[in-house]
Design a protein around this motif. Structure first.
Motif, mmCIF file in Angstrom:
data_model
loop_
_atom_site.group_PDB
_atom_site.id
_atom_site.type_symbol
_atom_site.label_atom_id
_atom_site.label_comp_id
_atom_site.label_asym_id
_atom_site.label_seq_id
_atom_site.Cartn_x
_atom_site.Cartn_y
_atom_site.Cartn_z
ATOM 1 N N LEU A 1 26.376 -20.422 31.253
ATOM 2 C CA LEU A 1 25.383 -20.056 32.234
ATOM 3 C C LEU A 1 23.996 -19.920 32.865
ATOM 4 C CD1 LEU A 1 26.015 -17.918 35.676
ATOM 5 C CD2 LEU A 1 25.982 -15.636 33.256
ATOM 6 N N ALA A 2 23.379 -19.946 31.604
ATOM 7 C CA ALA A 2 21.761 -19.639 32.087
ATOM 8 C C ALA A 2 21.005 -21.060 32.427
ATOM 9 C CB ALA A 2 20.893 -19.564 30.705
ATOM 10 N N SER A 3 21.971 -22.377 31.634
ATOM 11 C CA SER A 3 21.581 -23.709 32.012
ATOM 12 C C SER A 3 22.382 -24.241 33.276
ATOM 13 C CB SER A 3 22.546 -24.317 31.023
ATOM 14 O OG SER A 3 22.078 -24.522 29.269
ATOM 15 N N ARG A 4 23.085 -23.122 33.869
ATOM 16 C CA ARG A 4 23.317 -23.522 35.680
ATOM 17 C C ARG A 4 21.444 -23.965 36.511
ATOM 18 N NH1 ARG A 4 28.267 -23.113 37.393
ATOM 19 N NH2 ARG A 4 28.071 -24.023 39.535
ATOM 20 N N PHE A 5 20.691 -22.924 35.597
ATOM 21 C CA PHE A 5 19.436 -22.142 36.162
ATOM 22 C C PHE A 5 18.211 -22.990 36.142
ATOM 23 C CE2 PHE A 5 22.108 -18.956 37.184
ATOM 24 C CZ PHE A 5 22.015 -18.246 38.559
ATOM 25 N N GLY A 6 18.394 -23.780 34.657
ATOM 26 C CA GLY A 6 16.950 -24.661 34.021
ATOM 27 C C GLY A 6 17.545 -25.070 32.982
ATOM 28 N N LEU A 7 16.216 -25.558 32.233
ATOM 29 C CA LEU A 7 16.521 -25.797 31.389
ATOM 30 C C LEU A 7 15.926 -24.924 30.258
ATOM 31 C CD1 LEU A 7 14.046 -28.905 31.620
ATOM 32 C CD2 LEU A 7 16.227 -28.878 30.841
ATOM 33 N N LEU A 8 16.595 -24.449 28.965
ATOM 34 C CA LEU A 8 16.710 -23.437 27.693
ATOM 35 C C LEU A 8 15.731 -23.486 27.076
ATOM 36 C CD1 LEU A 8 20.376 -22.679 27.689
ATOM 37 C CD2 LEU A 8 18.884 -22.377 29.313
ATOM 38 N N GLU A 9 14.214 -22.698 26.952
ATOM 39 C CA GLU A 9 14.386 -22.421 25.570
ATOM 40 C C GLU A 9 14.681 -22.428 24.135
ATOM 41 O OE1 GLU A 9 10.781 -20.671 27.543
ATOM 42 O OE2 GLU A 9 11.539 -18.366 26.283
ATOM 43 N N PRO A 10 13.713 -22.848 23.103
ATOM 44 C CA PRO A 10 14.546 -22.236 22.048
ATOM 45 C C PRO A 10 13.590 -20.953 21.572
ATOM 46 C CG PRO A 10 12.807 -23.491 21.308
ATOM 47 C CD PRO A 10 13.101 -23.868 22.903
ATOM 48 N N SER A 11 14.224 -20.721 20.439
ATOM 49 C CA SER A 11 14.409 -18.635 20.585
ATOM 50 C C SER A 11 12.671 -19.176 19.663
ATOM 51 C CB SER A 11 15.051 -17.939 19.919
ATOM 52 O OG SER A 11 14.138 -17.160 18.404
ATOM 53 N N MET B 1 16.742 -23.371 42.453
ATOM 54 C CA MET B 1 16.797 -23.865 41.006
ATOM 55 C C MET B 1 18.321 -24.527 41.054
ATOM 56 S SD MET B 1 15.660 -25.729 38.653
ATOM 57 C CE MET B 1 14.088 -25.546 38.277
ATOM 58 N N LEU B 2 18.629 -23.449 40.963
ATOM 59 C CA LEU B 2 20.855 -23.547 41.049
ATOM 60 C C LEU B 2 21.188 -24.643 41.772
ATOM 61 C CD1 LEU B 2 23.034 -22.005 39.589
ATOM 62 C CD2 LEU B 2 23.030 -20.816 42.612
ATOM 63 N N GLN B 3 20.228 -25.030 42.876
ATOM 64 C CA GLN B 3 21.509 -25.828 43.522
ATOM 65 C C GLN B 3 20.831 -27.197 42.954
ATOM 66 O OE1 GLN B 3 23.471 -24.857 46.187
ATOM 67 N NE2 GLN B 3 23.085 -23.150 46.130
ATOM 68 N N ARG B 4 19.510 -27.219 42.822
ATOM 69 C CA ARG B 4 19.259 -28.537 41.804
ATOM 70 C C ARG B 4 20.062 -28.765 40.702
ATOM 71 N NH1 ARG B 4 12.739 -30.215 41.474
ATOM 72 N NH2 ARG B 4 13.347 -30.458 43.857
ATOM 73 N N ARG B 5 20.078 -27.991 39.782
ATOM 74 C CA ARG B 5 20.670 -27.939 38.482
ATOM 75 C C ARG B 5 22.501 -28.599 38.757
ATOM 76 N NH1 ARG B 5 18.823 -29.290 34.181
ATOM 77 N NH2 ARG B 5 19.608 -27.329 32.916
ATOM 78 N N SER B 6 22.792 -27.730 40.263
ATOM 79 C CA SER B 6 24.417 -27.958 40.595
ATOM 80 C C SER B 6 24.578 -29.777 41.309
ATOM 81 C CB SER B 6 24.733 -26.632 41.642
ATOM 82 O OG SER B 6 25.092 -25.660 40.784
ATOM 83 N N GLU B 7 23.577 -29.897 41.842
ATOM 84 C CA GLU B 7 23.323 -31.175 42.776
ATOM 85 C C GLU B 7 23.448 -32.290 40.802
ATOM 86 O OE1 GLU B 7 20.734 -31.409 45.494
ATOM 87 O OE2 GLU B 7 21.842 -29.897 46.672
ATOM 88 N N ALA B 8 23.187 -31.978 40.510
ATOM 89 C CA ALA B 8 22.409 -33.142 38.991
ATOM 90 C C ALA B 8 23.442 -33.350 38.511
ATOM 91 C CB ALA B 8 21.068 -33.039 38.283
ATOM 92 N N SER B 9 24.360 -32.386 38.129
ATOM 93 C CA SER B 9 25.589 -31.955 37.740
ATOM 94 C C SER B 9 27.339 -32.563 38.054
ATOM 95 C CB SER B 9 25.918 -30.894 36.520
ATOM 96 O OG SER B 9 26.758 -29.772 37.850
ATOM 97 N N ARG B 10 26.961 -32.102 39.187
ATOM 98 C CA ARG B 10 28.204 -33.643 39.713
ATOM 99 C C ARG B 10 27.274 -35.012 39.768
ATOM 100 N NH1 ARG B 10 28.006 -28.338 43.333
ATOM 101 N NH2 ARG B 10 25.791 -29.582 44.867
#
Length: 307
Positions: free
Chosen positions: A57-67, A292-301
Motif C-alpha cells: 500500500l505505501a509503495s503506491r505512494f512513494g519510495l519507502l525508507e528503511p527503519s 504521487m499516487l497517479q505517477r506511481r500507478s502509471e509507472a507500474s502499468r
C-alpha cells in the motif's frame, strides 16, 4: 463499496470509510489520496493488513525508507522487513522490553512532538501506522496541524520565519532526554541536515511550519535565540485547539502527511503488549499525495510493457 470522508477536527484530520486497503481499488485509493491532501491526517478503521499488504500500500505512494534501527548491526530485530518501523514495546521474542532496553530508550523520543524523518536529507512524506495489538488504556497518538499553526501566526512573525532554515538531527532529539547511545555507524548514516522552517504544500499551496524535536537550531542565528524561536513556535502549534488525539483500536491504519503535521505518542502501561507498525515514504518529489499516487500507478502499468 462507497468511500465516505468524515471530518474529525475543525481544521484537519478525517476518517475514511468504505475501503479495503488490503485489496484497494484505484478509484478508492484516489479518494484516499485526496483526503490526505485536504486533511493531513486520515484514519481508516477495521483493516486487516499483513506486513506485505502495508508495504504494498505505501509503495503506491512513494519510495519507502528503511527503519532507523537498521543502521546499527547489533540491533536485534523482531520484524524482518527493513521498511517496517517496529513501534512496539516488544522484544525479538515478543515479550515486553525491559525498562532499560536500548531500543525502548530510543523510542521514548517518540513522545516528543516531531515529524517523521526530518533528520534525513530526503525527509519523510507519508507515514502509515497500523495497529495489531493495543493496551486497554493509554497510548494515544496526538497530531498537530502545522498549516493552521502557520496561518495563525502574527504577520511580522510569519515574515521573519518564512525564509529561515533549521538544522535537524535524530541525535539532538534523543539527547534532549539524555539518550546518547549512538554508534559511529549510526552517526555516519544520519548526519545533521537542514530544511526550511516553512514549507508550501504541493497539493494546495498552503504553508506550514516544519519543525519538531529533531530541529536543533536556526541556521544563521545564535543557538540560544534560534532554539527560543523553535520553542515558541512549538508551543503555538500544539495548543489544544490545534491538536487531534487518536485513541487506537486494533485494525486502525492512520496515515499522516509529515510535511504539514507533527505528532507524538502518549504513555501507557507497558506491562501490556502494544504492537504498532509504521511504513514511511520518502519526500523525493514536490508532488501532492494524489499526484504521487497517479505517477506511481502509471509507472507500474508501463513496467510490464517495457519488459
Amino acid at each position: 463499496m462507497t468511500v465516505t470522508v468524515t471530518r474529525l477536527h475543525e481544521t484537519f484530520a478525517a476518517q475514511v470509510s468504505g475501503i479495503d486497503l488490503a485489496h484497494p481499488e484505484d478509484r478508492a485509493l484516489g479518494q484516499l489520496a485526496a483526503a490526505i491532501d485536504e486533511y493531513g491526517v486520515v484514519i481508516v478503521r477495521d483493516q486487516t493488513l499483513t506486513n506485505e499488504d502495508q508495504i504494498a500500500l505505501a509503495s503506491r505512494f512513494g519510495l519507502l525508507e528503511p527503519s532507523v534501527t537498521r543502521y546499527r548491526a547489533d540491533n536485534r530485530q523482531r520484524i524482518e522487513r527493513k521498511e517496517i518501523v517496529d513501534v512496539s514495546n516488544l522484544d525479538e521474542n515478543d515479550r515486553p522490553r525491559a525498562v532499560d532496553d536500548r531500543l525502548r530508550m530510543l523510542l521514548l523520543g517518540n513522545r516528543l512532538w516531531h515529524t517523521d524523518s526530518s533528520f534525513r536529507a530526503t525527509p519523510g512524506a507519508l507515514s502509515m501506522l497500523y495497529a495489531r495489538v493495543v493496551p486497554p488504556a493509554g497510548g494515544e497518538t496526538e497530531f498537530a496541524d502545522n498549516r493552521a499553526a502557520y496561518e495563525t501566526l502574527p504577520s511580522p512573525l510569519k515574515q521573519r520565519v518564512d525564509d529561515m532554515l533549521a538544522e535537524h538531527a535524530l541525535m539532538y532529539s534523543r539527547e534532549q532526554l539524555g539518550f546518547t547511545d549512538f554508534s559511529q555507524e549510526e552517526r555516519n548514516a544520519l548526519p545533521p541536515v537542514r530544511h526550511p522552517l516553512v514549507r508550501s504544500s504541493p497539493a494546495h499551496g498552503r504553508r506550514a511550519l516544519y519543525m519538531g524535536s529533531h530541529a536543533s537550531h536556526i541556521v544563521g542565528l545564535p543557538v540560544p535565540e534560534g532554539r527560543m524561536i523553535l520553542r515558541d513556535l512549538l508551543e503555538h502549534a500544539t495548543q489544544r485547539e490545534r491538536v487531534y488525539a487518536h485513541a487506537w483500536h486494533v485494525g486502525d491504519l492512520v496515515i499522516w502527511d509529515n510535511r504539514c503535521t507533527m505528532h507524538r505518542g502518549k504513555p501507557y502501561d507497558e506491562s501490556y503488549p502494544r504492537d504498532l507498525r509504521r511504513v514511511t515514504t520518502s519526500d523525493t518529489e514536490p508532488l501532492s499525495t494524489y499526484d504521487m499516487l497517479q505517477r506511481r500507478s502509471e509507472a507500474s502499468r508501463e513496467a510490464p510493457a517495457r519488459a
